[in-house]
Scaffold this motif. Structure first.
Motif, PDB file in Angstrom:
ATOM      1  N   PHE A 245      -5.315   3.047   2.568  1.00  0.00           N
ATOM      2  CA  PHE A 245      -4.193   4.302   2.125  1.00  0.00           C
ATOM      3  C   PHE A 245      -4.147   4.484   0.742  1.00  0.00           C
ATOM      4  O   PHE A 245      -3.955   5.077  -0.288  1.00  0.00           O
ATOM      5  CB  PHE A 245      -3.185   3.693   2.247  1.00  0.00           C
ATOM      6  CG  PHE A 245      -1.694   4.138   2.049  1.00  0.00           C
ATOM      7  CD1 PHE A 245      -1.670   5.532   2.267  1.00  0.00           C
ATOM      8  CD2 PHE A 245      -1.171   3.360   1.315  1.00  0.00           C
ATOM      9  CE1 PHE A 245      -0.403   5.480   1.099  1.00  0.00           C
ATOM     10  CE2 PHE A 245       0.034   3.092   0.735  1.00  0.00           C
ATOM     11  CZ  PHE A 245       0.002   4.753   0.600  1.00  0.00           C
ATOM     12  N   LEU A 246      -5.075   2.855   0.477  1.00  0.00           N
ATOM     13  CA  LEU A 246      -5.178   2.117  -1.797  1.00  0.00           C
ATOM     14  C   LEU A 246      -6.817   3.701  -1.750  1.00  0.00           C
ATOM     15  O   LEU A 246      -6.220   4.047  -2.786  1.00  0.00           O
ATOM     16  CB  LEU A 246      -5.389   1.219  -1.394  1.00  0.00           C
ATOM     17  CG  LEU A 246      -4.689   0.358  -1.325  1.00  0.00           C
ATOM     18  CD1 LEU A 246      -4.932  -1.178  -1.706  1.00  0.00           C
ATOM     19  CD2 LEU A 246      -3.218   0.317  -2.459  1.00  0.00           C
ATOM     20  N   VAL A 247      -6.914   3.857  -1.565  1.00  0.00           N
ATOM     21  CA  VAL A 247      -8.262   4.695  -1.744  1.00  0.00           C
ATOM     22  C   VAL A 247      -7.651   6.019  -1.678  1.00  0.00           C
ATOM     23  O   VAL A 247      -7.892   6.753  -2.307  1.00  0.00           O
ATOM     24  CB  VAL A 247      -9.693   5.011  -1.230  1.00  0.00           C
ATOM     25  CG1 VAL A 247     -10.799   5.927  -1.002  1.00  0.00           C
ATOM     26  CG2 VAL A 247     -10.380   3.770  -0.912  1.00  0.00           C
ATOM     27  N   GLY A 248      -6.792   6.918  -1.383  1.00  0.00           N
ATOM     28  CA  GLY A 248      -6.009   7.846  -0.975  1.00  0.00           C
ATOM     29  C   GLY A 248      -5.056   8.163  -2.060  1.00  0.00           C
ATOM     30  O   GLY A 248      -5.350   8.900  -2.495  1.00  0.00           O
ATOM     31  N   ILE A 249      -4.405   7.066  -2.629  1.00  0.00           N
ATOM     32  CA  ILE A 249      -3.941   6.933  -3.746  1.00  0.00           C
ATOM     33  C   ILE A 249      -4.690   7.077  -5.042  1.00  0.00           C
ATOM     34  O   ILE A 249      -3.888   8.102  -5.787  1.00  0.00           O
ATOM     35  CB  ILE A 249      -2.729   5.638  -4.040  1.00  0.00           C
ATOM     36  CG1 ILE A 249      -2.362   5.788  -2.479  1.00  0.00           C
ATOM     37  CG2 ILE A 249      -2.328   5.886  -5.186  1.00  0.00           C
ATOM     38  CD1 ILE A 249      -1.044   4.166  -2.123  1.00  0.00           C
ATOM     39  N   ALA A 250      -5.731   6.048  -5.095  1.00  0.00           N
ATOM     40  CA  ALA A 250      -5.781   6.354  -5.693  1.00  0.00           C
ATOM     41  C   ALA A 250      -6.879   7.807  -6.790  1.00  0.00           C
ATOM     42  O   ALA A 250      -6.810   7.674  -7.667  1.00  0.00           O
ATOM     43  CB  ALA A 250      -7.577   5.576  -6.566  1.00  0.00           C
ATOM     44  N   LEU A 251      -7.395   8.868  -5.734  1.00  0.00           N
ATOM     45  CA  LEU A 251      -7.450   9.914  -5.698  1.00  0.00           C
ATOM     46  C   LEU A 251      -6.232  10.772  -6.455  1.00  0.00           C
ATOM     47  O   LEU A 251      -5.712  10.978  -6.072  1.00  0.00           O
ATOM     48  CB  LEU A 251      -8.840  10.425  -5.108  1.00  0.00           C
ATOM     49  CG  LEU A 251      -9.456   9.244  -4.144  1.00  0.00           C
ATOM     50  CD1 LEU A 251     -10.176  10.235  -3.117  1.00  0.00           C
ATOM     51  CD2 LEU A 251     -10.683   9.174  -5.687  1.00  0.00           C
ATOM     52  N   SER A 252      -6.429  11.886  -7.305  1.00  0.00           N
ATOM     53  CA  SER A 252      -5.387  13.021  -7.329  1.00  0.00           C
ATOM     54  C   SER A 252      -6.419  14.488  -7.994  1.00  0.00           C
ATOM     55  O   SER A 252      -7.560  14.110  -8.075  1.00  0.00           O
ATOM     56  CB  SER A 252      -4.960  12.331  -8.503  1.00  0.00           C
ATOM     57  OG  SER A 252      -5.881  11.739  -9.936  1.00  0.00           O
ATOM     58  N   GLY A 253      -5.209  14.855  -8.155  1.00  0.00           N
ATOM     59  CA  GLY A 253      -6.145  16.804  -8.949  1.00  0.00           C
ATOM     60  C   GLY A 253      -6.671  16.704  -7.531  1.00  0.00           C
ATOM     61  O   GLY A 253      -6.729  17.341  -6.235  1.00  0.00           O
ATOM     62  N   GLU A 254      -8.022  18.336  -8.298  1.00  0.00           N
ATOM     63  CA  GLU A 254      -8.994  18.827  -7.456  1.00  0.00           C
ATOM     64  C   GLU A 254      -9.402  17.785  -6.379  1.00  0.00           C
ATOM     65  O   GLU A 254      -9.892  18.550  -5.372  1.00  0.00           O
ATOM     66  CB  GLU A 254      -9.497  19.993  -8.928  1.00  0.00           C
ATOM     67  CG  GLU A 254      -9.090  20.912  -9.353  1.00  0.00           C
ATOM     68  CD  GLU A 254      -9.757  21.597  -9.904  1.00  0.00           C
ATOM     69  OE1 GLU A 254     -11.304  21.481 -10.008  1.00  0.00           O
ATOM     70  OE2 GLU A 254      -9.335  22.497 -10.552  1.00  0.00           O
ATOM     71  N   VAL A 255      -9.933  17.147  -7.033  1.00  0.00           N
ATOM     72  CA  VAL A 255     -10.434  15.753  -6.336  1.00  0.00           C
ATOM     73  C   VAL A 255      -9.528  14.836  -4.845  1.00  0.00           C
ATOM     74  O   VAL A 255     -10.894  15.429  -3.819  1.00  0.00           O
ATOM     75  CB  VAL A 255     -10.603  14.158  -6.518  1.00  0.00           C
ATOM     76  CG1 VAL A 255     -11.764  13.072  -6.058  1.00  0.00           C
ATOM     77  CG2 VAL A 255     -12.059  15.514  -7.590  1.00  0.00           C
ATOM     78  N   ALA A 256      -8.459  15.492  -4.697  1.00  0.00           N
ATOM     79  CA  ALA A 256      -7.642  14.834  -4.408  1.00  0.00           C
ATOM     80  C   ALA A 256      -7.113  16.419  -2.230  1.00  0.00           C
ATOM     81  O   ALA A 256      -6.868  15.991  -1.557  1.00  0.00           O
ATOM     82  CB  ALA A 256      -6.397  14.100  -4.086  1.00  0.00           C
TER      83      ALA A 256
END
Length: 432
Positions: A245-256
């Protein structure tokens, strides 16, 4: 039959069966989760045709399914959205916890399961099913309704609370004691706080380090990083699911966005395997004896969830019709209730049958309450108004027109239909 051959035959049959079951669920307008559970019950220990050769592989696949469920959940949120939800929705989250965790905890204590069983069953009855709710709101055309952000706010608070609840439950299940449990909780809170800080202040740098124009490389890096962090989190008694869950939160924008598109099919596959595995590990003969307590618990928590949604919507200034719709929509339980029960079943085996029966009941009732809670409430109010000699014209309008006027979608609203229902709608962008 050779072991490898038997594994391939059983695994192929399981995956094909899941595909057919999923198509059937789509045809009848039902979430596939209860059918996956029933399939697992049919072919597990005590079932019609026990699967033995693929059992170990299915167990590993189930663990990957949990990790991917939480990773995709984290990818749906930016750190700023989570912080905003904490600031604005915490009273509703507190009411949700008290009203819906308490019946599960009390039931476990009455059944003699002890503190660990009480904490586990409290989680089972507390967390609503994001997947089923997403599917129902999409089918009913309510994504633009005024109460939708309220429903999402409650779901976001539940999802964020999982980052604290799961490490605590994992520590209790491991029997590490008060000191060890406190340490695990402190580590979890520290990890959540650190990730939120880094994501808000340096999210672009993190995403840039992971980013790749090659879809294959992006998939390998994100999946590898997630599994690695999940393993480290598990070693620290924090829970692999929280790490993902924390890995998912850390990624954002086009990468996410790119990672979500690449990983959604994998999540759907392994999440289905997880539900089947949970069914496989539950003996069907254990369910009939617990149907009565499970049904009673389902009845109680149906009303407490309706009360939660009503309170949250009233606090947001939503009208009467929207309040009842919000309450009815939140009733369904599903994927995370099963995740919690799956963690606890090794320590408290009796929770498996109860959780299975409970989820089966509410995953079927949930779509019905979402559709009919407001019209039924409106009819009751109309009868009261007629009995008191007052006019019920406004209420009658609520019976005939069950939808509120739509409003423009906010960023978190696009979370609905993008995860956990195993037949997702197209995902929207993740905004910071």
């Amino acid at each position: 039959m050779h072991d490898t051959t038997a594994l391939l035959v059983e695994l192929g049959a399981v995956i094909l069966g899941l595909g057919l079951v999923g198509r059937l669920a789509g045809r009848i307008g039902l979430s596939p989760i209860p059918l996956y559970l029933l399939a697992g019950l049919a072919f597990g220990h005590g079932g019609l045709i026990p699967l033995k050769a693929s059992e170990e592989f299915t167990m590993v696949g189930a663990e990957i399914g949990v990790i991917l469920l939480l990773l995709l959940l984290g990818l749906e949120y930016s750190a700023s959205e989570l912080v905003t939800s904490l600031k604005t929705q915490y009273p509703s989250g507190a009411v949700d916890f008290v009203l819906n965790a308490t019946p599960g905890a009390v039931a476990a204590l009455v059944l003699g399961w002890g503190p660990v069983g009480a904490v586990a069953l409290a989680g089972v009855t507390w967390i609503s099913s994001s997947g089923v709710i997403a599917k129902v709101m999409t089918d009913l055309g309510r994504l633009g309704n005024r109460e939708t952000p309220v429903v999402l706010g409650v779901l976001v608070m539940e999802d964020l609370a999982m980052a604290v609840y799961l490490p605590l439950l994992t520590a209790m299940l491991a029997g590490v004691g008060l000191a060890g449990g406190s340490l695990a909780l402190v580590i979890a809170l520290g990890a959540v706080g650190l990730v939120l800080y880094l994501a808000i202040r340096h999210g672009r740098l993190i995403s840039r380090a992971v980013s790749s124009d090659n879809p294959e490389m992006l998939l390998l890096v994100v999946l590898g990083l997630t599994v690695l962090v999940a393993g480290v989190a598990q070693q620290l008694q924090v829970s692999a699911a929280v790490g993902a869950f924390l890995v998912g939160i850390a990624l954002s924008g086009e990468v996410a966005e790119g990672a979500r598109k690449l990983l959604t099919p994998l999540r759907d596959l392994f999440a289905a395997v997880f539900f089947v595995f949970f069914g496989l590990s539950t003996n069907p003969a254990d369910i009939p004896p617990v149907l009565l307590p499970a049904a009673l618990l389902a009845l109680i928590t149906t009303f407490t969830k309706i009360g939660t949604g009503y309170y949250a919507a009233r606090r947001a200034g939503i009208g009467s019709r929207g309040r009842w719709r919000a309450g009815g929509t939140l009733v369904a339980r599903g994927e995370f209730s099963i995740v919690i029960a799956g963690l606890a079943v090794a320590t408290e085996p009796r929770i498996g049958p109860v959780a299975t029966a409970y989820v089966l009941i509410l995953v079927i009732i949930g779509p019905l309450t979402a559709r009919w809670t407001q019209p039924v409430a409106a009819r009751i109010e109309a009868r009261r108004g007629a009995g008191g000699g007052g006019t019920a014209a406004g209420v009658d309008m609520g019976v005939r027109g069950t939808e509120a006027e739509p409003v423009a979608k906010s960023a978190p609203e696009r979370r609905l239909g993008s995860h956990d229902d195993l037949t997702p709608e197209p995902a929207g962008e993740k905004h910071e």
